[in-house]
Design a protein around this motif. Structure first.
Motif, PDB file in Angstrom:
ATOM      1  N   CYS A  25      -2.591  -0.453  -4.093  1.00 31.94           N
ATOM      2  CA  CYS A  25      -2.771  -1.737  -3.435  1.00 31.94           C
ATOM      3  C   CYS A  25      -3.295  -1.512  -2.017  1.00 31.94           C
ATOM      4  O   CYS A  25      -2.908  -0.550  -1.348  1.00 31.94           O
ATOM      5  CB  CYS A  25      -1.448  -2.490  -3.346  1.00 31.94           C
ATOM      6  SG  CYS A  25      -0.684  -2.894  -4.922  1.00 31.94           S
ATOM      7  N   ARG A  43       1.823  -5.685  -8.405  1.00 31.44           N
ATOM      8  CA  ARG A  43       2.324  -5.665  -7.025  1.00 31.44           C
ATOM      9  C   ARG A  43       3.826  -5.977  -6.992  1.00 31.44           C
ATOM     10  O   ARG A  43       4.306  -6.809  -6.224  1.00 31.44           O
ATOM     11  CB  ARG A  43       1.518  -6.622  -6.142  1.00 31.44           C
ATOM     12  CG  ARG A  43       0.027  -6.300  -6.115  1.00 31.44           C
ATOM     13  CD  ARG A  43      -0.770  -7.345  -5.360  1.00 31.44           C
ATOM     14  NE  ARG A  43      -0.916  -7.034  -3.938  1.00 31.44           N
ATOM     15  CZ  ARG A  43      -1.919  -6.361  -3.388  1.00 31.44           C
ATOM     16  NH1 ARG A  43      -2.903  -5.899  -4.164  1.00 31.44           N
ATOM     17  NH2 ARG A  43      -1.981  -6.141  -2.095  1.00 31.44           N
ATOM     18  N   SER A  71       0.828  -1.208   0.000  1.00 32.82           N
ATOM     19  CA  SER A  71       0.000   0.000   0.000  1.00 32.82           C
ATOM     20  C   SER A  71       0.859   1.254   0.000  1.00 32.82           C
ATOM     21  O   SER A  71       0.592   2.207  -0.732  1.00 32.82           O
ATOM     22  CB  SER A  71      -0.957  -0.009   1.202  1.00 32.82           C
ATOM     23  OG  SER A  71      -0.273   0.125   2.429  1.00 32.82           O
ATOM     24  N   TRP A 111      -7.270  -4.052  -3.584  1.00 41.38           N
ATOM     25  CA  TRP A 111      -6.775  -2.734  -3.944  1.00 41.38           C
ATOM     26  C   TRP A 111      -7.734  -1.692  -3.360  1.00 41.38           C
ATOM     27  O   TRP A 111      -8.741  -2.033  -2.745  1.00 41.38           O
ATOM     28  CB  TRP A 111      -6.714  -2.584  -5.462  1.00 41.38           C
ATOM     29  CG  TRP A 111      -5.607  -3.336  -6.119  1.00 41.38           C
ATOM     30  CD1 TRP A 111      -4.417  -2.829  -6.572  1.00 41.38           C
ATOM     31  CD2 TRP A 111      -5.561  -4.742  -6.440  1.00 41.38           C
ATOM     32  NE1 TRP A 111      -3.651  -3.811  -7.137  1.00 41.38           N
ATOM     33  CE2 TRP A 111      -4.321  -4.999  -7.074  1.00 41.38           C
ATOM     34  CE3 TRP A 111      -6.454  -5.801  -6.236  1.00 41.38           C
ATOM     35  CZ2 TRP A 111      -3.948  -6.261  -7.505  1.00 41.38           C
ATOM     36  CZ3 TRP A 111      -6.085  -7.070  -6.676  1.00 41.38           C
ATOM     37  CH2 TRP A 111      -4.849  -7.293  -7.296  1.00 41.38           C
ATOM     38  N   SER A 162       2.733   1.757  -3.271  1.00 45.31           N
ATOM     39  CA  SER A 162       1.878   2.247  -4.358  1.00 45.31           C
ATOM     40  C   SER A 162       1.965   3.756  -4.527  1.00 45.31           C
ATOM     41  O   SER A 162       1.654   4.286  -5.601  1.00 45.31           O
ATOM     42  CB  SER A 162       0.423   1.853  -4.094  1.00 45.31           C
ATOM     43  OG  SER A 162       0.261   0.459  -4.068  1.00 45.31           O
ATOM     44  N   VAL A 166       1.358  -1.281  -9.873  1.00 45.96           N
ATOM     45  CA  VAL A 166       0.322  -1.513  -8.865  1.00 45.96           C
ATOM     46  C   VAL A 166      -0.520  -2.739  -9.204  1.00 45.96           C
ATOM     47  O   VAL A 166      -0.945  -3.474  -8.315  1.00 45.96           O
ATOM     48  CB  VAL A 166      -0.555  -0.247  -8.707  1.00 45.96           C
ATOM     49  CG1 VAL A 166      -1.690  -0.490  -7.716  1.00 45.96           C
ATOM     50  CG2 VAL A 166       0.304   0.921  -8.226  1.00 45.96           C
ATOM     51  N   TYR A 202      -7.523  -3.981  -9.586  1.00 48.84           N
ATOM     52  CA  TYR A 202      -6.812  -2.748  -9.898  1.00 48.84           C
ATOM     53  C   TYR A 202      -7.673  -1.897 -10.827  1.00 48.84           C
ATOM     54  O   TYR A 202      -7.996  -2.322 -11.936  1.00 48.84           O
ATOM     55  CB  TYR A 202      -5.488  -3.127 -10.561  1.00 48.84           C
ATOM     56  CG  TYR A 202      -4.638  -2.000 -11.069  1.00 48.84           C
ATOM     57  CD1 TYR A 202      -4.386  -0.866 -10.300  1.00 48.84           C
ATOM     58  CD2 TYR A 202      -4.039  -2.093 -12.326  1.00 48.84           C
ATOM     59  CE1 TYR A 202      -3.575   0.143 -10.773  1.00 48.84           C
ATOM     60  CE2 TYR A 202      -3.219  -1.090 -12.815  1.00 48.84           C
ATOM     61  CZ  TYR A 202      -2.992   0.031 -12.041  1.00 48.84           C
ATOM     62  OH  TYR A 202      -2.198   1.031 -12.516  1.00 48.84           O
TER      63      TYR A 202
END
Length: 490
Positions: free
Chosen positions: A281, A184, A171, A288, A174, A181, A269
């Motif tokens: 994320c 990941r 997170s 997400w 991101s 994103v 996403y």
């Protein structure tokens, strides 16, 4: 026992939480922000560590037996900050923070260098993000850039002090503009565009996964029976979502904190850069979230209280009954704006002033201006296909029922206020620590808190705000012609 730290901009907060998710003790230590030039915002990372130590001392003194039994630690914190380290992990310069606006030129350069940046990173290039900050350092402080071997985000630098390992979670990563994103994972192309490689980046883990164990010497110094396990943790808003149980697609909250956030969990996403929506994320695997962000929410009320020379509570007590909009309009662009304008140069304003517009009217205008800005965020999410039908409201501003009522009417949805309890970033971080230690299912741990009440939008006020909104939005375009450039490079 589990420990959650939240590294905010104005303070570090820490909670000691037991196996029944009861908060046994809490502590906070203040932080100061340095603004060496207009538009700049920096902090000394060492001040974060000292604040952590202050919180540790307070919690240990409050609950010594429970403290010794801590099994896991989670960290949440302010996102986007750039902590630059040399080959010996020495900090090279003060951290450039999330609300620093110096790198607007670098944002344009980054988007030109990587035409598919939006598709990979899921976001526009904004000066708050980390990658443009590194381009600024490369351009204006080349000797610092040449010595940079590693880049960490604020909470991960604190975690490194605890474990000796450089680890980041999805997170927070991101918000760097270096993460793919959707996949990941770090993007080689985005890193190369800022003169970096994967070697400069920390190892990636999920927020609920183990990220390392506290160094034995530090664990003994802090008085733990055994070195606790550290979880990956989360960026501040994702951690707040975990604390609220907002972990399923469709869960949403609105934060009236220093900045304002409209947050919605998604199961895939879903980038929407054309509306300056953030697609990040979540802190849990396979999830997400989207966010719209206004940079000065409760910060706008704090600013107005300083100008008026009264405490915020006193200003709120002066509010008239909420039957109609204020006589004045307020644009809360004190630090620029993200959603939907992505405009670091825009600045705030009062408009529509008259002899009849007294202090109470201006206070109401400030609350309404923030609410309209959050309506912009909600509409941007709706344009992406994520329409809010209800939301929990959190943050310091949520303590004002009047402000929540204004926000409900401006958004046109019911807003849920929470019963007494702590459900912010530190609580979410403690939940992530528990998941990392026990391996429990997230749904069993990350349950929603009890609600104190649901504030329905008042139909008459909602209609009045709907009529007022186009006029309020039109002011942005007028204001953008007179706001001075927010770019400062010296």
């Amino acid at each position: 026992m589990f420990l959650g730290f939240d590294l905010g901009t104005s303070a570090v907060k820490a909670l000691l939480v037991d196996g029944d998710q009861r908060v046994l003790a809490e502590a906070a230590a203040p932080l100061a922000v340095s603004r060496p030039h207009p538009g700049w915002s920096e902090q000394d990372p060492e001040s974060w560590w000292q604040a952590v130590l202050d919180c540790v001392a307070a919690l240990r003194a409050a609950r010594p037996a429970d403290w010794a039994a801590v099994r896991g630690i989670g960290l949440s914190g302010q996102m986007h900050g750039a902590v630059l380290l040399d080959e010996h992990d020495t900090v090279l310069r003060p951290c450039i923070l999330w609300n620093d606006t110096r790198s607007m030129t670098e944002c344009r350069a980054l988007e030109a260098a990587v035409p598919d940046l939006h598709a990979i990173a899921g976001n526009l290039a904004m000066p708050g993000f980390t990658a443009p900050k590194l381009l600024w350092v490369r351009r204006h402080e080349p000797e610092i850039f040449a010595r940079t071997r590693h880049v960490l985000l604020p909470k991960s630098w604190v975690a490194q002090r605890m474990t000796g390992e450089r680890v980041e979670e999805m997170s927070d990563a991101s918000g760097t503009l270096w993460l793919d994103v959707g996949q990941r994972d770090w993007s080689e192309a985005l890193l190369a565009a800022t003169g970096l490689s994967r070697a400069a980046m920390p190892r990636l883990v999920e927020g609920s996964a183990p990220a390392g164990r506290m160094r034995a010497a530090l664990a003994a110094e802090w008085g733990f029976a055994a070195p606790p396990l550290l979880a990956g943790g989360a960026g501040d808003n994702a951690a707040g979502a975990v604390g609220l149980g907002a972990i399923r697609a469709g869960d949403a909250f609105v934060s009236l904190g220093t900045s304002g956030v409209v947050f919605a969990t998604t199961d895939r996403y879903r980038p929407w850069p054309q509306g300056a929506v953030h697609a990040f994320c979540h802190a849990l695997p396979g999830t997400w979230h989207q966010m719209g962000v206004t940079l000065s929410a409760a910060a706008s009320l704090a600013w107005w209280a300083g100008v008026a020379g009264l405490p915020e509570a006193a200003l709120l007590q002066e509010l008239p009954p909420l039957r109609e909009p204020s006589l004045a309009l307020f644009l809360p662009y004190l630090s620029g704006e993200r959603t939907p304008h992505n405009d670091a140069a825009i600045r705030g304003a009062f408009a529509g002033l008259s002899h009849e517009a007294g202090r109470a009217a201006l206070t109401q205008a400030v609350l309404e201006g923030v609410a309209f800005s959050l309506r912009d965020c909600a509409d941007a999410l709706a344009a992406s296909g994520t329409a809010l039908r209800e939301a929990t409201v959190i943050g310091g501003g949520a303590r004002s029922r009047d402000w929540v009522a204004i926000l409900a009417a401006a958004l046109g949805i019911p807003l849920h206020r929470l019963a007494a309890g702590e459900f912010g970033g530190a609580f979410g971080a403690a939940r992530l620590a528990r998941l990392a230690v026990t391996g429990e299912a997230a749904a069993a741990v990350c349950t929603p808190p009890a609600r104190a009440e649901t504030v329905e939008p008042d139909p008459a006020l909602a209609a009045a705000y709907a009529a007022r909104l186009p006029r309020w939005r039109g002011l942005y375009h007028a204001l953008s012609k007179v706001s001075s450039s927010g770019e400062t490079t010296a």
